[in-house]
Every structure is written in C-alpha cells, then in structure tokens.
Design an enzyme around this catalytic site. Structure first.
Site, short mmCIF file in Angstrom:
data_model
loop_
_atom_site.label_atom_id
_atom_site.label_comp_id
_atom_site.label_asym_id
_atom_site.label_seq_id
_atom_site.Cartn_x
_atom_site.Cartn_y
_atom_site.Cartn_z
N GLU A 1 -11.11 4.23 2.84
CA GLU A 1 -10.67 2.66 3.13
C GLU A 1 -11.91 1.88 3.31
O GLU A 1 -11.52 0.76 4.19
CB GLU A 1 -9.56 2.50 3.78
CG GLU A 1 -8.38 3.31 3.03
CD GLU A 1 -7.20 3.45 3.78
OE1 GLU A 1 -6.31 2.55 3.71
OE2 GLU A 1 -7.02 4.72 4.43
N SER B 1 -3.12 3.34 2.12
CA SER B 1 -3.41 2.60 0.73
C SER B 1 -3.01 3.18 -0.55
O SER B 1 -3.83 2.89 -1.52
CB SER B 1 -4.65 2.24 0.73
OG SER B 1 -5.20 1.49 1.87
N TYR C 1 -5.16 -4.85 -2.65
CA TYR C 1 -6.14 -5.81 -2.24
C TYR C 1 -6.77 -6.98 -3.15
O TYR C 1 -7.97 -7.30 -3.16
CB TYR C 1 -7.42 -4.92 -1.74
CG TYR C 1 -6.81 -3.87 -0.89
CD1 TYR C 1 -6.67 -4.33 0.80
CD2 TYR C 1 -6.43 -2.61 -0.87
CE1 TYR C 1 -6.06 -3.55 1.43
CE2 TYR C 1 -6.08 -1.68 0.09
CZ TYR C 1 -5.94 -2.42 1.30
OH TYR C 1 -5.14 -1.45 2.36
N ARG D 1 2.62 -1.08 11.43
CA ARG D 1 3.53 -1.79 10.08
C ARG D 1 4.22 -0.54 9.55
O ARG D 1 3.70 0.77 9.42
CB ARG D 1 2.64 -2.19 8.96
CG ARG D 1 3.36 -2.82 8.06
CD ARG D 1 2.54 -3.24 6.88
NE ARG D 1 2.42 -2.15 5.89
CZ ARG D 1 1.09 -1.76 5.43
NH1 ARG D 1 0.02 -2.36 5.68
NH2 ARG D 1 0.98 -0.90 4.68
N ASP E 1 6.54 0.88 6.28
CA ASP E 1 6.85 0.78 5.15
C ASP E 1 8.22 1.13 4.76
O ASP E 1 8.47 2.64 5.11
CB ASP E 1 5.70 1.33 4.05
CG ASP E 1 4.42 0.57 4.29
OD1 ASP E 1 4.40 -0.78 4.88
OD2 ASP E 1 3.38 1.05 3.90
N GLU F 1 6.75 5.59 5.57
CA GLU F 1 5.65 5.82 6.64
C GLU F 1 5.32 4.86 7.43
O GLU F 1 5.85 3.74 7.28
CB GLU F 1 4.46 6.16 5.86
CG GLU F 1 3.91 5.02 4.99
CD GLU F 1 2.75 5.17 4.11
OE1 GLU F 1 2.83 5.69 3.14
OE2 GLU F 1 1.51 4.96 4.59
N ASN G 1 1.91 2.69 9.52
CA ASN G 1 0.57 2.75 9.62
C ASN G 1 -0.08 2.09 11.08
O ASN G 1 0.61 1.19 11.53
CB ASN G 1 0.08 1.43 8.56
CG ASN G 1 0.59 1.93 7.13
OD1 ASN G 1 0.18 2.66 6.56
ND2 ASN G 1 1.85 1.52 6.83
N GLY H 1 -3.39 -3.23 7.59
CA GLY H 1 -4.56 -4.00 6.98
C GLY H 1 -4.76 -5.33 7.54
O GLY H 1 -3.59 -6.03 8.05
#
Lengths: 314, 262
Positions: free
Chosen positions: A14, A150, A217, A256, A258, A272, A274, A278
């Site tokens: 990433e 990602s 992205y 974050r 999800d 999950e 993070n 991002g």
C-alpha cells in the site's frame, strides 16, 4: 509549533496510498505552521529519526510494517510519541483472524469464519475439511489473507471449484487466511476519533463490482454517502459496534471499522478494524470527519495533540 | 478497413526497430502509402489514414523524453496546442542534441548493437524460463520488442503472484494490465531489456520458485498433489518456435518441495 516527522511510503503493497496520505498530511501540517520532516520509511529510518529529533511522529503508513506494530515498536524504543494506536492494538487489528476471534469472544457480531495457516493444508491435510466448511458457510464464500488492507488478495468463491485458486491467491499475501460467510448488503464504515464515532460512510460501487483496491483510490469508481441514510436505529447500532470494536482492540487516536449491513437479516456485522485508516482525498475517515464539521487540518492537529498527550508506553 | 470506413489509426511504434529475427515489419503507416515514417527525422509522403508515433526512448535513450509524430497538418496543429498546454514545449537543448546525433548518421549502428544486446538477453530469459517455469506454463518467443508474454495455469492470479514475487525482489507486469475486461489474469509481461543476463537468470529462477510453490499448494488443496519436480533436463526445444507451448506432463508427488509459508 512542533517538529513533526511524517512517516510514509515504506515497502508495503500500500506504498502508493501511503505516499498520498502522507503528502496530504504534510500539506496540512505546513498550513498549521508545524515543521515537517518527511520520511519515506526505509533502511535509514532510525538514523533519520535520530537526526531529526522530532517532537512527534505522524505515522501515515498503511499495511505491513507501518500498521502492524513494527514501526510503532521502533518509535517506542526511540521514545518518540506517535499518532494512532500502540503496538499491541496494531498487532491485533492488522490480524483479521485474531480480531475476529476477539470479537466473537466479546459478543460483537462478525460473519462466521474459519481460519487456516498454509501449514494446515500442507502438513495436516486441511483440504479434506473444505467441503464441511463450504457447507457450513454456504456459497459464495469470501477468501482473504489475514493481514492485508485495501482488499488486496480478497476473492469471492462462487462454487467449490473456485475455492482452491482463491486460497492460492490469499496465501500470496499471508501465511494465514480466512474463509468467511459472504454477507450481501450495504458496505458501511465507521471512523472513530479519540473513542468517539464519526458519521457513518456508505460505499456504493458504481457498477456491480466488489469495492476493490483500485476503485478504493480512484475518484469516481465508487460513490460515498455520508452520513449514510440508514433505517432508524441502525446508525446508532453500527456506531456503537464500531466503538466497542475500537475499545476491544485497544485502538488509540483514530481508527476505522468496516461493517456490512446484511440485506438478509437486516443486521450489521463487523468485518475488520483499520488501525491507520487512509487519509487520501478519497479516503473514508477524512470524509466522515468533514461531515462532522472537522476539516482535514483540524483532524491532523487533533491527532497530533492526542499523540503528544499520550503517556509513553512502559 | 480504415480506408473503407474512413477511420483514423494512431500507430504507436516504440519497438519496431528492435527486431531480432527476420526483416523489420512494415509499419501501418507505410502500408497506408506513407513514406519512411519509421526512420527518425525523415519526412515522407503523408498517409491518409494512419498517424505515426515514434520515440527516441528505445533507440537512443529513455531519459531524453523525445519522440516524433507524423500526422496531417490539422491534427498536428491540435497536438501542438495540447502539448504546449501540457508541458510548455520540449527542451530545445535536448532537441538540438538529438538532431546533431542523428545528423552524424551512426544511429543505425547503435540500434544494431542494442539489438544484439537485447537478443542475447531475450535468449537468456527464454533459456531461464525453460529451466525454471513449471511445465504447465507457456510463453512467447518474441522476434522483436522488449517483452516476453508468459501464461501460467489458470488458477494462478498474477496480480497476487506479484505480491509474493516482490518479497523476492522480482517484479513483472500482471497480464490483466493489458486488458480492460478482466482477461489476462494468469498471464504476465516479462521485460528482458533492463537487466543483465545474470540478473535475468536469477529473477526468472526466483519467480519460477514462487510459481512452483503455488502449483504445489494448489495440488495440495485440490488433492491432485501435482507438486512439480524441477524439469530434470532443460527442454532445449522449448521456445524455439513462436508461441512455444510446453505441454503439461504427469509428475510424481514431491512433498519436500511444497510451498513454504515462511
């Protein structure tokens, strides 16, 4: 004013995303009047940090090394305060299998799953258990590496015949993979800032495709709705689940979570967490902060303050 | 067809002069009646339907960032406007240097030496592929250009394979990058111009090892246990004809050579 080392890039898959996150953070720091030391993380990391003597490190790394606790461990050794979560929280959150086991234990709903290491297949003949797993999870099954972010290496297997190739792909990224019940429905992300949930973001793919690495992205490939328009009570419920997950893993600063809102039973499930979401201009956390009236510069400033206020780990 | 339907063709030909076997292929531009577009600096008859793009990056130096366009004047006008807006024109100094270089008239010899170098590298890579890629793989034997196109068994996704190969410090372009519709997922583009022969051999060996691990893992997962033994002797004929195809052969199980999880 602080001297801030922005750690970005590195050798993870990433890298490009991280460079974009980092560049955006650097711009914000400059606007805020801080002194920016830009560090593309590599072999000279320790030397660069010792030379620069930063007051705080802003960790804008994603994926391996940056998000899995490695860099955090080094920053602890150097006694440099840093943004985001500590070593243990990073280790837990970066490992989807561990995260899911902890969630099951804590009663946070997460899609049913089975996890395997490559050795289980190689040395213990785990392949013979696949039909039982497939029956239990029913198709389609999501196959993913335990550690990547990602959506790298995530595959959908629609039939039993597709499972082995999906496993081969997932094992390309990590020696541990998980097979997970596919939850059809709406993709939600709840960002958490200092323990408080931000407005829910919904990712709506333009075409019927899975929200993959590139559409994540590329501006225009996915529509984001923030705050997401959800049935009554669901917003509160998913925010509560996100904060529980954040606390469960011991995340700090920001994170974050999800989730999927199951179109079948109408319930949310956590996929999950993070530890370093991002921060690019298409990323979800900055959008959510924006919807809460927190501009990008304020967000960056807030993360710095939290980093500097946090007592150094023992 | 272009003539019949009055379609314009944009011919982008960076590799046409790098030919390892046989004659240079005619350009679409020349087939359309245009004169000598391929030779740098030559102005020939215009072709009515083909516009031609050439570059010095593969026959002189990639860093020079110079090329040429042959197109009808109205198109050139628009290109000029666009290019000016994009980069405020190309450096005059580098243009003069390239002009001086081509005026000396030795560029053909230089391209000849490049061709010899790249031919050796291509052959090295073809040999290494025959030595290290599994029997289920197939690959092209290019008569020109800088790349070999290899296709692996269908269950290998080269985008994911790349993640694993990068850990061994080897990179390639996953085949899906060549398509818009998701095809090419088990193919890969291998470049043989940028590395020396030793590096090519080592790079292919490492990629071959990773592929072998994935083939073995797939065999374990499907219960077919098709762990590939290393080809006992390199198949000399492999790659001696265009699009050489190596046929899958039955292999004995080899538990010691399965994928390592490290």
């Amino acid at each position: 004013m602080s001297r801030v080392a922005v750690l970005k890039g590195g050798r993870s898959l990433e890298r490009q995303v991280s460079l974009r996150s980092g560049a955006r953070v650097e711009d914000a720091l400059a606007r805020l009047g801080h002194e920016v030391v830009s560090v593309d993380v590599g072999l000279d990391l320790i030397r660069r940090l010792r030379e620069a003597q930063p007051d705080v490190a802003f960790v804008a790394l994603h994926g391996r090394d940056g998000e899995d606790g490695t860099v955090q461990e080094l920053l602890e050794i150097l006694d440099v305060p840093y943004t985001g979560s500590g070593v243990l929280a990073c280790v837990c959150a970066m490992d989807k299998v561990l995260t899911k086991h902890l969630m099951v234990e804590a009663g946070i709903p997460t899609p049913e799953f089975f996890a395997f290491s490559e050795t289980a297949f190689r040395d213990l003949g785990a392949a013979e258990a696949l039909p039982a797993i497939e029956e239990r999870l029913s198709f389609p099954i999501v196959v993913k590496p335990s550690s990547q972010g990602s959506a790298l290496g995530v595959k959908f297997a629609a039939t039993a015949a597709e499972v082995p190739a999906a496993l081969v792909s997932a094992f390309s990224y990590d020696p541990k993979v998980l097979l997970e019940r596919h939850v059809p429905g709406r993709e939600l992300a709840v960002s958490v800032l200092d323990g408080e949930p931000l407005p829910v973001v919904e990712a709506v793919p333009r075409d019927d495709h899975f929200y993959d690495f590139e559409s994540r992205y590329d501006i225009g490939a996915t529509d984001f709705v923030c705050p997401a328009e959800l049935p009554e009570g669901v917003t509160e419920r998913v925010q509560e689940m996100a904060v529980s997950t954040y606390r469960l893993l011991g995340l700090a600063g920001f994170g974050r979570v999800d989730l999927m809102l199951d179109s079948g039973d109408g319930k949310p499930y956590v996929l999950e967490a993070n530890p370093i979401p991002g921060l690019t201009d298409t990323s979800l956390l900055p959008q959510a902060a924006d919807a809460a009236g927190i501009g990008f510069d304020s967000l960056v400033e807030r993360l710095l303050e939290l980093a500097e206020a946090r007592p150094a780990a023992a | 067809m272009a003539r019949e339907r009055e379609l314009l063709i944009l011919e982008d030909n960076p590799y046409g002069l790098l030919r390892y076997e046989g004659e240079l292929l005619p350009t679409l531009y020349s087939l359309d009646g245009g004169g000598l577009a391929q030779a740098p600096g030559s102005a020939g008859r215009a072709a009515p339907f083909v516009m031609y793009l050439g570059t010095f990056s593969k026959i002189l130096s990639p860093g020079i960032r110079l090329g040429w366009v042959v197109a009808p004047p109205p198109v050139l006008e628009k290109i000029k406007v666009g290019k000016q807006a994009a980069d405020l024109c190309t450096s005059t100094l580098s243009q003069l240097m390239v002009q001086a270089y081509f005026e000396q008239g030795h560029w053909g010899e230089y391209v000849g030496s490049l061709t010899g170098l790249y031919r050796r590298r291509r052959d090295t890579m073809l040999d290494a592929l025959a030595d290290h890629f599994p029997p289920q793989a197939e690959w092209t034997r290019p008569a020109g250009g800088l790349f070999i196109w290899a296709t692996l068994p269908d269950f290998i996704d080269t985008t994911d394979l790349l993640a694993r190969a990068l850990r061994e410090n080897v990179a390639f372009v996953p085949g899906s990058a060549a398509y818009l519709d998701g095809r090419g997922h088990s193919s890969m583009r291998l470049n043989f111009s940028g590395s020396n022969e030793e590096e090519i051999r080592e790079g292919i060996r490492r990629v071959g090892k990773v592929i072998e691990e994935q083939v073995a893992l797939f065999g374990t997962l499907t219960g077919t246990a098709q762990a590939p033994a290393r080809r006992s002797e390199p198949e000399a004929p492999a790659g001696t004809e265009p699009g050489a195809r190596v046929l899958p052969m039955p292999r004995r199980g080899d538990a010691g050579r399965r994928a390592g999880s490290q």
